[in-house]
Design an enzyme around this catalytic site. Structure first.
Site, PDB file in Angstrom:
ATOM      1  N   ASP A 170      34.514  37.323  36.499  1.00 28.22           N
ATOM      2  CA  ASP A 170      34.956  36.104  36.202  1.00 28.22           C
ATOM      3  C   ASP A 170      35.886  35.767  35.343  1.00 28.22           C
ATOM      4  O   ASP A 170      36.336  34.916  34.786  1.00 28.22           O
ATOM      5  CB  ASP A 170      33.503  35.226  35.676  1.00 28.22           C
ATOM      6  CG  ASP A 170      32.590  35.218  36.371  1.00 28.22           C
ATOM      7  OD1 ASP A 170      32.426  35.280  37.626  1.00 28.22           O
ATOM      8  OD2 ASP A 170      31.545  35.302  35.689  1.00 28.22           O
ATOM      9  N   GLU A 171      36.972  36.923  35.515  1.00 24.59           N
ATOM     10  CA  GLU A 171      38.352  36.914  34.876  1.00 24.59           C
ATOM     11  C   GLU A 171      39.164  36.128  35.464  1.00 24.59           C
ATOM     12  O   GLU A 171      40.425  35.643  34.782  1.00 24.59           O
ATOM     13  CB  GLU A 171      38.792  38.291  34.796  1.00 24.59           C
ATOM     14  CG  GLU A 171      37.873  39.285  33.924  1.00 24.59           C
ATOM     15  CD  GLU A 171      37.158  40.096  34.939  1.00 24.59           C
ATOM     16  OE1 GLU A 171      37.019  39.741  36.067  1.00 24.59           O
ATOM     17  OE2 GLU A 171      36.516  41.087  34.220  1.00 24.59           O
ATOM     18  N   ARG A 217      24.900  29.388  36.988  1.00 24.10           N
ATOM     19  CA  ARG A 217      24.499  29.637  35.536  1.00 24.10           C
ATOM     20  C   ARG A 217      25.525  29.402  34.695  1.00 24.10           C
ATOM     21  O   ARG A 217      26.934  29.806  34.855  1.00 24.10           O
ATOM     22  CB  ARG A 217      24.000  31.062  35.484  1.00 24.10           C
ATOM     23  CG  ARG A 217      22.640  31.148  36.302  1.00 24.10           C
ATOM     24  CD  ARG A 217      22.276  32.621  36.202  1.00 24.10           C
ATOM     25  NE  ARG A 217      22.728  33.355  36.710  1.00 24.10           N
ATOM     26  CZ  ARG A 217      22.613  34.731  36.640  1.00 24.10           C
ATOM     27  NH1 ARG A 217      21.842  35.339  35.999  1.00 24.10           N
ATOM     28  NH2 ARG A 217      23.605  35.662  37.250  1.00 24.10           N
ATOM     29  N   ARG A 237      19.050  56.659  51.280  1.00 24.40           N
ATOM     30  CA  ARG A 237      19.327  57.111  52.862  1.00 24.40           C
ATOM     31  C   ARG A 237      18.185  56.235  53.562  1.00 24.40           C
ATOM     32  O   ARG A 237      17.663  56.543  54.550  1.00 24.40           O
ATOM     33  CB  ARG A 237      19.243  58.455  52.983  1.00 24.40           C
ATOM     34  CG  ARG A 237      20.461  59.316  52.574  1.00 24.40           C
ATOM     35  CD  ARG A 237      20.325  60.658  52.175  1.00 24.40           C
ATOM     36  NE  ARG A 237      19.358  60.752  51.094  1.00 24.40           N
ATOM     37  CZ  ARG A 237      18.958  61.928  50.492  1.00 24.40           C
ATOM     38  NH1 ARG A 237      19.493  62.955  51.037  1.00 24.40           N
ATOM     39  NH2 ARG A 237      18.022  62.088  49.600  1.00 24.40           N
ATOM     40  N   ALA A 248      29.513  38.154  44.232  1.00 21.84           N
ATOM     41  CA  ALA A 248      30.742  37.725  43.696  1.00 21.84           C
ATOM     42  C   ALA A 248      31.066  36.239  43.950  1.00 21.84           C
ATOM     43  O   ALA A 248      30.509  35.656  45.110  1.00 21.84           O
ATOM     44  CB  ALA A 248      31.781  38.832  44.305  1.00 21.84           C
ATOM     45  N   GLY A 249      31.866  35.695  42.927  1.00 20.29           N
ATOM     46  CA  GLY A 249      32.367  34.400  43.336  1.00 20.29           C
ATOM     47  C   GLY A 249      33.489  34.142  43.266  1.00 20.29           C
ATOM     48  O   GLY A 249      34.081  34.152  41.933  1.00 20.29           O
ATOM     49  N   HIS A 250      34.510  34.161  43.836  1.00 15.03           N
ATOM     50  CA  HIS A 250      36.067  33.752  43.841  1.00 15.03           C
ATOM     51  C   HIS A 250      36.374  32.453  43.901  1.00 15.03           C
ATOM     52  O   HIS A 250      36.236  32.091  45.137  1.00 15.03           O
ATOM     53  CB  HIS A 250      36.907  34.868  44.460  1.00 15.03           C
ATOM     54  CG  HIS A 250      36.792  36.381  44.209  1.00 15.03           C
ATOM     55  ND1 HIS A 250      37.284  37.324  44.727  1.00 15.03           N
ATOM     56  CD2 HIS A 250      36.214  36.893  43.094  1.00 15.03           C
ATOM     57  CE1 HIS A 250      37.066  38.404  44.062  1.00 15.03           C
ATOM     58  NE2 HIS A 250      36.490  38.270  43.023  1.00 15.03           N
ATOM     59  N   GLN A 268      33.363  41.652  40.381  1.00 16.63           N
ATOM     60  CA  GLN A 268      32.695  41.812  39.006  1.00 16.63           C
ATOM     61  C   GLN A 268      33.984  42.618  38.204  1.00 16.63           C
ATOM     62  O   GLN A 268      34.917  42.053  38.223  1.00 16.63           O
ATOM     63  CB  GLN A 268      31.670  42.778  39.383  1.00 16.63           C
ATOM     64  CG  GLN A 268      30.267  42.243  39.904  1.00 16.63           C
ATOM     65  CD  GLN A 268      30.378  42.307  41.410  1.00 16.63           C
ATOM     66  OE1 GLN A 268      30.681  43.083  42.148  1.00 16.63           O
ATOM     67  NE2 GLN A 268      30.138  41.282  42.120  1.00 16.63           N
ATOM     68  N   SER A 300      48.757  33.351  33.173  1.00 14.00           N
ATOM     69  CA  SER A 300      48.009  32.188  33.758  1.00 14.00           C
ATOM     70  C   SER A 300      47.794  31.265  32.918  1.00 14.00           C
ATOM     71  O   SER A 300      46.934  31.308  32.146  1.00 14.00           O
ATOM     72  CB  SER A 300      47.161  32.626  35.033  1.00 14.00           C
ATOM     73  OG  SER A 300      46.233  31.329  35.423  1.00 14.00           O
ATOM     74  N   THR A 329      21.846  38.029  40.526  1.00 14.10           N
ATOM     75  CA  THR A 329      22.258  36.902  40.990  1.00 14.10           C
ATOM     76  C   THR A 329      21.225  36.615  42.052  1.00 14.10           C
ATOM     77  O   THR A 329      21.232  35.659  42.906  1.00 14.10           O
ATOM     78  CB  THR A 329      23.728  37.142  41.871  1.00 14.10           C
ATOM     79  OG1 THR A 329      23.577  38.253  42.686  1.00 14.10           O
ATOM     80  CG2 THR A 329      24.778  37.315  40.776  1.00 14.10           C
ATOM     81  N   LYS A 376      39.913  36.737  38.806  1.00 14.48           N
ATOM     82  CA  LYS A 376      40.652  37.586  39.965  1.00 14.48           C
ATOM     83  C   LYS A 376      41.071  36.899  41.205  1.00 14.48           C
ATOM     84  O   LYS A 376      41.832  37.523  41.782  1.00 14.48           O
ATOM     85  CB  LYS A 376      39.644  38.807  40.301  1.00 14.48           C
ATOM     86  CG  LYS A 376      39.425  39.688  39.108  1.00 14.48           C
ATOM     87  CD  LYS A 376      38.450  40.999  39.601  1.00 14.48           C
ATOM     88  CE  LYS A 376      37.197  40.538  39.940  1.00 14.48           C
ATOM     89  NZ  LYS A 376      36.353  39.729  38.606  1.00 14.48           N
ATOM     90  N   GLY A 377      39.870  36.010  41.682  1.00 13.91           N
ATOM     91  CA  GLY A 377      40.349  35.167  42.955  1.00 13.91           C
ATOM     92  C   GLY A 377      41.746  34.599  42.968  1.00 13.91           C
ATOM     93  O   GLY A 377      42.425  34.844  43.759  1.00 13.91           O
ATOM     94  N   LYS A 378      42.027  33.950  41.844  1.00 10.48           N
ATOM     95  CA  LYS A 378      43.271  33.096  41.680  1.00 10.48           C
ATOM     96  C   LYS A 378      44.448  34.349  41.712  1.00 10.48           C
ATOM     97  O   LYS A 378      45.456  34.039  42.427  1.00 10.48           O
ATOM     98  CB  LYS A 378      43.465  32.282  40.498  1.00 10.48           C
ATOM     99  CG  LYS A 378      44.775  31.799  40.306  1.00 10.48           C
ATOM    100  CD  LYS A 378      45.140  31.012  39.071  1.00 10.48           C
ATOM    101  CE  LYS A 378      46.733  31.200  38.928  1.00 10.48           C
ATOM    102  NZ  LYS A 378      47.077  30.217  37.957  1.00 10.48           N
TER     103      LYS A 378
END
Ligand code: IMP
Length: 432
Positions: A13-14, A302, A142, A39-41, A223, A418, A128, A16-18
């Site tokens: 959540d830093e 959350r 395996r 993940a959530g971008h 992540q 940013s 999650t 990264k998506g942007k």
């Protein structure tokens, strides 16, 4: 470029998506190498906001080949939903490529995730709930089912015949909900495989050929370093290698193929889920950061725990990822604070510790040693526009001091700054 990795330096959540979306402007390929729809971008373009979970962040740029590498775990239901959502907003997904070697998250993995968390009681990881851990566990044991299996009924049946009875027993043992009948699962997986078939390929060959042809490739981490299965705050971590080293195994490229590694660092620290967090702010200041920064999980909604910037963590990330550049995000959220603290080491029972310890017990006892810096004034949209036009030197003096402090402590240049969610609220110091 030509090849660059974008990784998280904290607990995800830093932003990264942007940053990935911003850098994707110059990319030919964007490649995911680990994680799944945990993940959530969030990407904001004009008035439109996209929350991507599985699709690489280059998906909104039509010229880009977006690759889901073999190291990603794919929930086909979720992937199809996300593909549809992007299409519905008028974007093409024709450039999507999915590895035939990626492991598939099956409904029983989600049930196991829930049952395992319940079983851990107050020692829960706070996952999650997307079935990520159980899917990676099956891969290593395996017992995994891979995307390629969805395209071949014989192989899918053979794999399910072996794995299904084991999963049913495991879930029953942990008191989880009932699993769908095997035939139903098989038909469902097969049907989804047919829809995904046009996008499935050997993505290692694809990516290596692209690199050999001089294409610009961006490897997109999900992540963050502190959630890495080996180097994070184990066991309060995710189940994959989020650090840049995960690219080699998660895409199928040699280590010499990753030229630049950019670490995304939020100007403060956040974490979702349980586990140690030495600079956590409990109380008013933490809540203020949470509300001002909109710190709510893009995947689960959350609230994120918030705290001061921690340079012990950033040092960990610099070393583990071989960072060559930093992108500092959300500096706007700190605006208006009189004094800002940054942890530079920990005091663990009288010993000064400046490398992130492995032991949970040491972390529970770790008292951050802070340095304090002066804050800077808030700005409005007009000020922001002016500062972006004029570049780094137009930013408030104390903000620049904060950035220089981070650069000195980390010994890595902050090449991207940013100061807002939108694509254009970015100061790119690579251009000067
Ligand atoms: P899992 O990945 O669902 O197994 O969850 C393991 C831990 O990683 C939990 O603390 C999650 O909150 C955290 N986590 C997983 N994905 C992300 C993410 O994209 N951002 C932040 N935390 C995450």
């Amino acid at each position: 470029m030509p090849t660059i990795a974008v990784v998280g330096t904290q607990w995800g959540d830093e932003g990264k998506g942007k940053i990935t979306d911003y850098l994707a402007e110059d990319a030919d390929l964007v490649v995911r190498y680990q994680g799944g729809n945990n993940a959530g971008h969030t990407i904001k373009i004009g008035s439109e906001t996209f929350a991507l979970h599985l699709l690489p962040s280059g998906i909104l740029r039509p010229w880009i080949i977006n690759v889901i590498g073999n190291g990603v775990v794919i929930d086909p239901h979720e992937l199809l939903k996300e593909m549809e959502a992007v299409r519905a907003k008028g974007h093409s997904i024709g450039g999507l490529r999915i590895s035939d070697r990626a492991n598939v998250i099956i409904k029983y993995h989600r049930l196991l995730d829930g049952a395992e968390e319940k079983n851990r009681g107050d020692k829960g990881v706070g996952t999650t709930g997307r079935g990520i851990g159980p899917c990676y566990a099956d891969k290593i044991a395996r017992y995994g089912i891979r995307v390629g299996d969805l395209l071949d009924e014989g192989s899918l049946r053979e794999r399910l015949d072996l794995v299904y009875p084991i999963k049913v027993k495991q879930i029953a043992l942990l008191g989880g909900a009932e699993v769908d009948p095997k035939e139903l699962l098989l038909k469902d997986l097969q049907a989804m495989g047919e829809v995904l078939r046009p996008y499935v390929t050997d993505t290692s060959v694809l990516v290596n050929q692209a690199i050999d042809r001089g294409k610009k490739v961006l490897f997109e981490g999900a992540q963050g370093t502190m959630l890495d299965i080996d180097h994070g705050t184990y066991p309060y971590v995710t189940s994959s290698n989020c650090i840049s080293g995960g690219i080699c195994t998660g895409v199928g490229v040699g280590p010499n193929k990753v030229q630049e590694v950019l670490g995304v660092m939020k100007a403060y620290t956040t974490r979702v889920g349980s586990g140690p967090f030495p600079t956590e702010l409990i109380g008013e200041l933490g809540t203020e950061l949470m509300n001002k920064g909109g710190e709510f999980g893009a995947t689960t909604g959350r609230p994120r725990r918030c705290g001061w910037l921690d340079m012990v963590i950033v040092e960990h990330a610099v070393r583990l990822n071989g960072l060559t550049q930093l992108a500092i995000t959300k500096l706007d959220v700190l605006s208006g604070m009189k004094r800002i603290k940054v942890a530079v080491a920990y005091d663990v029972e009288g010993t000064v510790v400046d490398h992130f310890p492995a032991s949970l017990r040491a972390l529970q006892r770790a008292e951050p040693i802070y340095e304090e810096l002066d804050g800077w004034e808030e700005w409005d949209d007009d000020d922001a526009r002016r500062m972006i036009e004029r570049g780094f030197e137009a930013l408030p003096k104390n903000l620049r001091t904060y950035v220089k402090f981070v650069e000195e402590k980390s010994r890595v240049r902050a090449s991207i700054i940013s100061i807002g969610k939108e694509r254009d609220k970015t100061i790119d110091r690579r251009k000067v």
